[in-house]
Design a protein around this motif. Structure first.
Motif, PDB file in Angstrom:
ATOM      1  N   ALA A 153     -33.765  48.988   5.931  1.00 53.80           N
ATOM      2  CA  ALA A 153     -33.504  50.026   6.935  1.00 53.80           C
ATOM      3  C   ALA A 153     -32.019  50.251   7.181  1.00 53.80           C
ATOM      4  O   ALA A 153     -31.661  51.198   7.892  1.00 53.80           O
ATOM      5  CB  ALA A 153     -34.192  49.671   8.255  1.00 53.80           C
ATOM      6  N   TYR A 154     -31.145  49.421   6.604  1.00 52.58           N
ATOM      7  CA  TYR A 154     -29.707  49.498   6.894  1.00 52.58           C
ATOM      8  C   TYR A 154     -28.984  50.270   5.791  1.00 52.58           C
ATOM      9  O   TYR A 154     -28.940  49.829   4.635  1.00 52.58           O
ATOM     10  CB  TYR A 154     -29.125  48.100   7.060  1.00 52.58           C
ATOM     11  N   THR A 187     -25.842  48.498  16.912  1.00 51.16           N
ATOM     12  CA  THR A 187     -25.647  47.681  18.113  1.00 51.16           C
ATOM     13  C   THR A 187     -26.982  47.496  18.818  1.00 51.16           C
ATOM     14  O   THR A 187     -27.868  48.353  18.723  1.00 51.16           O
ATOM     15  CB  THR A 187     -24.679  48.382  19.092  1.00 51.16           C
ATOM     16  N   PRO A 188     -27.199  46.424  19.587  1.00 47.34           N
ATOM     17  CA  PRO A 188     -26.409  45.188  19.571  1.00 47.34           C
ATOM     18  C   PRO A 188     -26.907  44.267  18.465  1.00 47.34           C
ATOM     19  O   PRO A 188     -27.956  44.536  17.851  1.00 47.34           O
ATOM     20  CB  PRO A 188     -26.697  44.604  20.947  1.00 47.34           C
ATOM     21  N   PHE A 189     -26.217  43.188  18.192  1.00 44.41           N
ATOM     22  CA  PHE A 189     -26.612  42.186  17.193  1.00 44.41           C
ATOM     23  C   PHE A 189     -26.875  42.816  15.826  1.00 44.41           C
ATOM     24  O   PHE A 189     -27.790  42.427  15.108  1.00 44.41           O
ATOM     25  CB  PHE A 189     -27.865  41.417  17.649  1.00 44.41           C
ATOM     26  N   GLY A 190     -26.093  43.817  15.473  1.00 46.00           N
ATOM     27  CA  GLY A 190     -26.280  44.472  14.185  1.00 46.00           C
ATOM     28  C   GLY A 190     -27.233  45.641  14.205  1.00 46.00           C
ATOM     29  O   GLY A 190     -27.383  46.349  13.203  1.00 46.00           O
ATOM     30  N   HIS A 224     -28.730  40.114   6.431  1.00 46.43           N
ATOM     31  CA  HIS A 224     -28.933  40.582   7.802  1.00 46.43           C
ATOM     32  C   HIS A 224     -30.195  39.958   8.391  1.00 46.43           C
ATOM     33  O   HIS A 224     -31.244  40.619   8.484  1.00 46.43           O
ATOM     34  CB  HIS A 224     -29.057  42.109   7.829  1.00 46.43           C
ATOM     35  N   PRO A 225     -30.119  38.676   8.796  1.00 49.15           N
ATOM     36  CA  PRO A 225     -31.271  38.084   9.482  1.00 49.15           C
ATOM     37  C   PRO A 225     -31.611  38.867  10.748  1.00 49.15           C
ATOM     38  O   PRO A 225     -30.732  39.427  11.407  1.00 49.15           O
ATOM     39  CB  PRO A 225     -30.787  36.666   9.824  1.00 49.15           C
ATOM     40  N   VAL A 226     -32.891  38.896  11.069  1.00 51.33           N
ATOM     41  CA  VAL A 226     -33.361  39.702  12.196  1.00 51.33           C
ATOM     42  C   VAL A 226     -33.211  38.918  13.496  1.00 51.33           C
ATOM     43  O   VAL A 226     -33.778  37.825  13.628  1.00 51.33           O
ATOM     44  CB  VAL A 226     -34.832  40.103  11.996  1.00 51.33           C
ATOM     45  N   PRO A 227     -32.452  39.442  14.478  1.00 54.14           N
ATOM     46  CA  PRO A 227     -32.334  38.738  15.758  1.00 54.14           C
ATOM     47  C   PRO A 227     -33.682  38.653  16.458  1.00 54.14           C
ATOM     48  O   PRO A 227     -34.492  39.571  16.397  1.00 54.14           O
ATOM     49  CB  PRO A 227     -31.334  39.601  16.541  1.00 54.14           C
ATOM     50  N   PHE A 228     -33.923  37.517  17.090  1.00 49.99           N
ATOM     51  CA  PHE A 228     -35.148  37.214  17.830  1.00 49.99           C
ATOM     52  C   PHE A 228     -36.363  37.024  16.920  1.00 49.99           C
ATOM     53  O   PHE A 228     -37.466  36.840  17.405  1.00 49.99           O
ATOM     54  CB  PHE A 228     -35.446  38.294  18.883  1.00 49.99           C
ATOM     55  N   ALA A 229     -36.151  37.075  15.605  1.00 47.02           N
ATOM     56  CA  ALA A 229     -37.226  36.772  14.663  1.00 47.02           C
ATOM     57  C   ALA A 229     -36.792  35.683  13.691  1.00 47.02           C
ATOM     58  O   ALA A 229     -37.539  34.743  13.423  1.00 47.02           O
ATOM     59  CB  ALA A 229     -37.645  38.022  13.895  1.00 47.02           C
TER      60      ALA A 229
END
Length: 545
Positions: free
Chosen positions: A398-399, A135-138, A340-345
């Motif tokens: 990393a996931y 969390t958040p956004f994955g 899993h696209p990176v939020p804000f990137a």
């Protein structure tokens, strides 16, 4: 004059800040792995006995001192605001962790179950990492304790407990250091018998708990057996570092094509596979015939499949971060889309809202779509059985769940892993080495060889025991042949899946529930003790005989 309570709080705060700096120094950059348990121990000492409000502040201070230096690479080209915001968000999870730990510990400090107050720390640390990794956004599961231990003797334990189990082992070792220091200082000057009686049950129990993973790891070193296959990776480099690394997209593609042709021209026997990094072709080869022809030239010259990191237009209005698997003689590549696209990137959630804080959000002109399945490509080998190459793109490494699901795909057990990444946007920072360290832990965790390939470095071949060869340097062109082993093992960690995190969660909830019961019982006893006094007994004069 400050009160004694204020001075003690100040000392605790300084210890929390120092502990964060110590843990940060355990990660690549400083890369002193043994400072991780030392830092955990110091934080445990700072929080122990503190009320939850103070513990919340201590956790926040520790988190900021930890994440600000460790994640400094996130602001190298986009400014301080995103860096500080991310570090603060991650620090809040540590603040909550310390507050909850304090609540549990307070219930046990005056109880015969006092040792359980220490057990709360490693359990809470595992839960904190799970929370901020989802969390958040994955989530953003970077800078976990486990990922600082690639060179540690504890690293082989990742085969059994995965990254959560390794974090638990590191945190438990840190608590043991706190316990030993506390008991030795607390009983100075007291009779030896009293000191030993207080120290022995706590020290022995936690010593066994902390050293069991180390003993298991040392006794069962990760196996590295398997069938060797020839693989070539190409690190083509980019014209310049920074957010506009792909301003000369054609040059980046040409670098990887020419790097492949030059490596093949050396006369080395043809590899079974060539691996290019993420963003090696930011020109969509499905829409640009010239790009497709250049990639095809590399494939046919190498006489081997080529795994290409590409950016594809679509599905409209999105773009896709893809791994494309080109085979000689086959005009249509197979594809894997980053899950899993990176939020804000790679995409901006709530773009209009976050634009109020930074115009940098508009650097992402089109959001990346999300893939819906794990990837895997069958690699033919002349005269031998084929094997599978399992692609992972950039931060996906990393996931936990994503890596585990990709490795354990049915029918794809004989495999090696590929981590395709692009570190050009982080310049000459520790990000590349931090990511490489994560890949080393993943190799141990899943019992697989890893081909870790970056556009600009660092790249290298990682063995199933976490050791590596042919590691490259940043912002250089390089091409390396290697012989990673293909393995089919399913490790204990893979079989357990998320069980270690579930177990940590249940154990912590049980501790919390037990602590609340003890607290209510203590409160009842206290109220009884403060009740009305017993009636006075009549005076009796002594009897004279």
């Amino acid at each position: 004059m400050p009160t004694t309570t204020t001075l003690r709080a100040g000392v605790r705060l300084l210890a929390a800040i120092g502990s964060g700096l110590l843990v940060s120094s355990a990660f690549p950059g400083q890369d002193i792995w043994w400072l991780a348990p030392v830092g955990v121990g110091l934080l445990s000492a700072a929080v122990f006995g503190a009320r939850w409000r103070l513990a919340l502040l201590l956790g926040l201070a520790h988190g900021l001192a930890f994440f600000l230096p460790t994640l400094s690479w996130t602001g190298v080209y986009v400014g301080n605001l995103p860096w500080v915001a991310l570090a603060t968000l991650e620090a809040l999870y540590l603040a909550v962790m310390c507050a909850l730990t304090s609540v549990v510990q307070q219930a046990f400090l005056t109880s015969r179950l006092r040792p359980l107050a220490y057990a709360a720390v490693p359990l809470a640390w595992v839960l904190q990492e799970w929370a901020r990794g989802t969390t958040p956004f994955g989530g953003f599961p970077w800078a976990r304790l486990a990922f600082s231990q690639a060179d540690s003797p504890l690293a082989p334990f990742a085969r059994f407990g995965g990254a959560p189990g390794l974090t638990f082992a590191v945190a438990t070792l840190g608590v043991l250091l706190h316990l030993v220091a506390r008991e030795l200082t607390h009983h100075v000057g007291r009779p030896r018998r009293t000191q030993a009686a207080a120290y022995r049950p706590l020290a022995v129990g936690l010593t066994l708990l902390a050293l069991a993973p180390l003993g298991l790891a040392v006794a069962t070193a990760p196996p590295t057996d398997g069938r060797k296959v020839s693989v070539l990776f190409v690190q083509g480099n980019v014209p310049k570092a920074g957010l506009d690394f792909n301003a000369q997209r054609r040059k980046v593609l040409d670098n990887h094509v020419q790097g492949t042709l030059a490596a093949v021209a050396t006369g080395h026997p043809a590899p079974s596979l060539v691996v290019w990094p993420e963003n090696s072709s930011d020109i969509d080869p499905f829409q640009n015939p010239d790009a497709a022809a250049d990639i095809r030239l590399a494939v046919e010259t190498a006489k081997a499949p080529v795994l290409v990191g590409a950016v594809l237009n679509g599905p409209d209005p999105y773009v896709s971060n893809a791994s494309l698997f080109y085979r000689p003689g086959d005009p249509t590549p197979q594809r894997y889309i980053k899950q899993h696209p990176v939020p804000f990137a790679e995409y901006i959630p709530y773009r209009d809202f976050f634009r109020n804080f930074s115009s940098k959000v508009d650097l992402v002109t089109r959001d990346f779509t999300k893939g819906d399945r794990a990837g895997g490509f069958e690699v033919p080998v002349a005269g031998e059985r084929p094997y599978w190459i399992i692609p992972t793109i950039c931060f996906e490494v990393a996931y936990d769940g994503l890596m585990r699901d990709s490795t354990l795909q049915p029918g794809r057990d004989a495999s090696i892993l590929a981590v395709q990444t692009n570190n050009a946007t982080f310049g000459y920072t520790a990000e590349s080495d931090q990511q490489f360290a994560i890949s080393r832990i993943r190799a141990i965790e899943h019992g697989r060889s890893v081909v870790h390939v970056s556009t600009v470095g660092v790249s290298g071949f990682i063995n199933p025991d976490g050791t590596y060869v042919d590691k490259t340097t940043l912002f250089t062109a390089a091409a390396r042949y290697g012989s990673p082993v293909v393995r089919t093992e399913v490790t204990v960690s893979d079989r357990l899946g998320p069980t270690p995190e579930y177990a940590a969660g249940l154990a912590f909830v049980a501790l919390l529930a037990l602590g609340l019961c003890l607290g209510r019982r203590t409160a009842k006893v206290g109220r009884a003790a403060d009740g009305p006094p017993a009636p006075a007994q009549p005076r009796r004069d002594p009897v004279v005989v």
